[in-house]
Design a protein around this motif. Structure first.
Motif, PDB file in Angstrom:
ATOM      1  N   LYS A   1      38.570 -23.638  26.424  1.00  0.00           N
ATOM      2  CA  LYS A   1      39.474 -23.191  25.367  1.00  0.00           C
ATOM      3  C   LYS A   1      39.039 -23.759  24.019  1.00  0.00           C
ATOM      4  O   LYS A   1      38.391 -24.796  23.946  1.00  0.00           O
ATOM      5  N   ARG A   2      39.434 -23.046  22.973  1.00  0.00           N
ATOM      6  CA  ARG A   2      39.075 -23.446  21.615  1.00  0.00           C
ATOM      7  C   ARG A   2      39.547 -24.867  21.310  1.00  0.00           C
ATOM      8  O   ARG A   2      38.830 -25.661  20.700  1.00  0.00           O
ATOM      9  N   GLU A   3      40.763 -25.191  21.747  1.00  0.00           N
ATOM     10  CA  GLU A   3      41.333 -26.505  21.452  1.00  0.00           C
ATOM     11  C   GLU A   3      40.480 -27.627  22.041  1.00  0.00           C
ATOM     12  O   GLU A   3      40.273 -28.665  21.402  1.00  0.00           O
ATOM     13  N   LYS A   4      39.966 -27.397  23.270  1.00  0.00           N
ATOM     14  CA  LYS A   4      39.152 -28.423  23.919  1.00  0.00           C
ATOM     15  C   LYS A   4      37.823 -28.610  23.189  1.00  0.00           C
ATOM     16  O   LYS A   4      37.347 -29.739  23.009  1.00  0.00           O
ATOM     17  N   ILE A   5      37.218 -27.493  22.749  1.00  0.00           N
ATOM     18  CA  ILE A   5      35.968 -27.578  21.991  1.00  0.00           C
ATOM     19  C   ILE A   5      36.211 -28.312  20.674  1.00  0.00           C
ATOM     20  O   ILE A   5      35.412 -29.161  20.254  1.00  0.00           O
ATOM     21  N   PHE A   6      37.324 -27.980  20.026  1.00  0.00           N
ATOM     22  CA  PHE A   6      37.695 -28.593  18.743  1.00  0.00           C
ATOM     23  C   PHE A   6      37.806 -30.109  18.889  1.00  0.00           C
ATOM     24  O   PHE A   6      37.287 -30.872  18.065  1.00  0.00           O
ATOM     25  N   ASN A   7      38.453 -30.550  19.964  1.00  0.00           N
ATOM     26  CA  ASN A   7      38.636 -31.993  20.183  1.00  0.00           C
ATOM     27  C   ASN A   7      37.346 -32.671  20.627  1.00  0.00           C
ATOM     28  O   ASN A   7      37.071 -33.820  20.256  1.00  0.00           O
ATOM     29  N   SER A   8      36.531 -31.951  21.455  1.00  0.00           N
ATOM     30  CA  SER A   8      35.272 -32.542  21.939  1.00  0.00           C
ATOM     31  C   SER A   8      34.305 -32.822  20.798  1.00  0.00           C
ATOM     32  O   SER A   8      33.615 -33.849  20.780  1.00  0.00           O
ATOM     33  N   LEU A   9      34.256 -31.901  19.832  1.00  0.00           N
ATOM     34  CA  LEU A   9      33.329 -32.054  18.704  1.00  0.00           C
ATOM     35  C   LEU A   9      33.924 -32.887  17.570  1.00  0.00           C
ATOM     36  O   LEU A   9      33.223 -33.185  16.593  1.00  0.00           O
ATOM     37  N   GLN A  10      35.222 -33.240  17.700  1.00  0.00           N
ATOM     38  CA  GLN A  10      35.914 -34.054  16.687  1.00  0.00           C
ATOM     39  C   GLN A  10      35.714 -33.473  15.283  1.00  0.00           C
ATOM     40  O   GLN A  10      35.222 -34.121  14.363  1.00  0.00           O
ATOM     41  N   ILE A  11      36.115 -32.224  15.135  1.00  0.00           N
ATOM     42  CA  ILE A  11      35.943 -31.505  13.870  1.00  0.00           C
ATOM     43  C   ILE A  11      36.941 -32.021  12.846  1.00  0.00           C
ATOM     44  O   ILE A  11      38.134 -32.150  13.119  1.00  0.00           O
ATOM     45  N   THR A  12      36.454 -32.304  11.644  1.00  0.00           N
ATOM     46  CA  THR A  12      37.305 -32.833  10.570  1.00  0.00           C
ATOM     47  C   THR A  12      37.921 -31.683   9.761  1.00  0.00           C
ATOM     48  O   THR A  12      37.510 -30.522   9.883  1.00  0.00           O
ATOM     49  N   ASP A  13      38.880 -32.043   8.892  1.00  0.00           N
ATOM     50  CA  ASP A  13      39.538 -31.043   8.037  1.00  0.00           C
ATOM     51  C   ASP A  13      38.553 -30.385   7.086  1.00  0.00           C
ATOM     52  O   ASP A  13      38.641 -29.181   6.809  1.00  0.00           O
ATOM     53  N   GLU A  14      37.600 -31.171   6.566  1.00  0.00           N
ATOM     54  CA  GLU A  14      36.615 -30.610   5.640  1.00  0.00           C
ATOM     55  C   GLU A  14      35.719 -29.603   6.341  1.00  0.00           C
ATOM     56  O   GLU A  14      35.395 -28.540   5.789  1.00  0.00           O
TER      57      GLU A  14
END
Length: 495
Positions: free
Chosen positions: A326-339
């Motif tokens: 899921k997108r949320e898991k990828i987002f957290n795995s890569l630790q994407i910042t606000d910028e």
């Protein structure tokens, strides 16, 4: 009950139907009987069904109209009525329904006790009204917000009706908007022994919100509603739906890969410290079916400190079956910042994704509202202006042919005005939901979009709600309509 069904509506009719069995003398057509009577005609008595209909106008006092037509309500007749509101003209068909006022169920050939038992063991709320129809039970859930009979609303209404039928094992033939139902407290004369209908539940003060109390609760939940179970399958429709789904899926996968590659390249340029997320990054890329060469490139060229050859080979040779991430898991795995999130298309946090989805839905609703409003104003102006077709076409900046076609169009100003007000209520509710998300983790770009849409909606609302000044005696009515039409066109050009 009729007054509760109509609510605040002031347009349309409720249709009543009376079926009476009468004995009629007719000529016998049996050859043997004719011969036995020496060739003389024989008249016999036959039972035939006499049909009578009545229309109750809801813009007038309903109780006064019912008193005027007392002779219509005979104890020897089977009386029926339409819970839906119809237009003034036309037959009792789906095309002539203007509003849906209630949800209902008709359980045939059961006792009152059996009907109430099925209700108790279902997921459905307590009905507003229920009657024992003589040979079955009718349940009603009256809606506090009457639904216009537009295609989208009708489809949603039919979905809920199918769910109700599946819960109560009721007659599915009644799940249509133009259906007749037995009049409460009338007499059921279908059998030789007449049976008086009885009220089982009388709680007319209890009304329901269609979206919150029924559709969202029962038809949007995978646990409670299975679309394959309650809707008719069509090979052509399902094939088209599959193609559209694949197209959307392919676009999502394309944007997701673009977002991931953008993050990786940007971090490579900026000298990002990958410590703590190197394994998760490579596992994520493997799950998304990136090639071994690309994984090797990320490990050797992108990571500030590459993984050892044994660690890297372990990830490459990992044989466990991967499922869609899921997108949320990828987002957290890569630790994407606000910028980093600002320049991405789909790889964003849940609040941002939800906000983007709602803004898109609101944009579609706004375009539909704007189109309806322009059409309403144009037809109102064309039918009101006491000018030639050429002058009207010049003022409105349209062709003379379009003006002629508009004049011929059968159109109810009152109904269209009601539909627009309904859409305004719906769009205002959607806007309130979106504005409640602003305090959460939402990008500045989406906040600006919400603010821009809000201003446009308020502008349309100001233009469309002020119809009280457009009376027939208002000598500035034509000017006001023309100005409103031009203002709406300007808004449409901005979209």
């Amino acid at each position: 009950m009729l007054e509760k069904l109509t609510g605040s509506l002031n347009y349309g009719t409720i249709r009543l139907l009376s079926l009476t069995n009468i004995e009629k003398e007719c000529l016998s057509m049996e050859e043997d009987t004719f011969k036995l009577n020496y060739g003389k005609p024989i008249f016999i008595k036959e039972t035939v069904q006499n049909l009578d209909s009545l229309r109750i106008e809801i813009n007038k006092d309903i109780s006064v109209q019912l008193e005027e037509y007392q002779l219509f309500f005979k104890d020897t007749a089977n009386l029926y009525y339409t819970p839906s509101i119809f237009n003034y003209k036309g037959k009792e068909s789906k095309e002539n329904v203007s509003y849906l006022t209630t949800l209902f169920a008709d359980i045939d050939h059961v006792s009152a006790e059996e009907g109430l038992f099925r209700l108790k063991n279902s997921q459905l709320p307590q009905p507003s009204y229920a009657i024992s129809s003589g040979h079955g039970v009718h349940f009603y859930w009256i809606l506090n917000y009457k639904l216009p009979a537009l295609e989208t609303y009708v489809r949603s209404w039919e979905k809920v009706q199918k769910f109700i039928s599946s819960q109560l094992k009721s007659d599915t033939a009644v799940n249509e908007i133009s259906r007749y139902l037995r009049v409460p407290l009338s007499t059921n004369n279908k059998e030789e022994t007449p049976i008086k209908t009885k009220i089982l539940i009388n709680n007319l003060t209890k009304t329901y919100d269609f979206r919150e109390d029924f559709y969202s609760q029962y038809c949007k939940s995978k646990e409670n509603y299975d679309p394959n179970k309650y809707t008719k399958k069509s090979s052509e429709g399902s094939e088209k739906a599959t193609k559209d789904k694949k197209k959307r899926s392919n676009n999502y996968a394309k944007f997701l890969r673009e977002d991931i590659q953008k993050i990786i390249e940007d971090r490579k340029v900026s000298g990002y410290k990958w410590k703590g997320i190197r394994n998760n990054t490579l596992y994520t890329l493997k799950c998304l079916k990136y090639s071994k060469d690309y994984l090797r490139y990320v490990n050797n060229e992108v990571f500030d400190i590459p993984l050892s050859s044994s660690e890297f080979n372990h990830i490459i040779n990992y044989t466990q079956k991967y499922h869609f991430i899921k997108r949320e898991k990828i987002f957290n795995s890569l630790q994407i910042t606000d910028e980093e999130e600002e320049g991405l298309k789909v790889l964003v946090n849940e609040e941002e994704a939800n906000c983007r989805k709602r803004i898109k839905e609101l944009g579609i609703k706004y375009k539909r509202l704007l189109t309806e409003s322009i059409q309403y104003t144009k037809i109102n102006y064309v039918n009101t202006a006491n000018k030639t077709i050429k002058e009207v076409a010049k003022n409105m900046k349209v062709s003379e042919r379009e003006v002629s076609r508009t004049k011929k169009e059968e159109y109810s100003i009152e109904l269209k005005n009601s539909i627009i007000k309904t859409q305004l209520e719906d769009i205002s509710l959607s806007l309130d939901i979106i504005e409640s998300l602003i305090d959460k983790n939402i990008s500045l770009e989406n906040k600006i979009k919400i603010d821009d849409l809000s201003k446009k909606i308020v502008k349309v609302k100001e233009l469309m709600v002020k119809d009280n000044e457009l009376t027939a005696k208002n000598k500035f009515k034509i000017t006001i309509l023309n100005d409103k039409y031009n203002a709406l066109l300007e808004l449409k050009q901005v979209v």
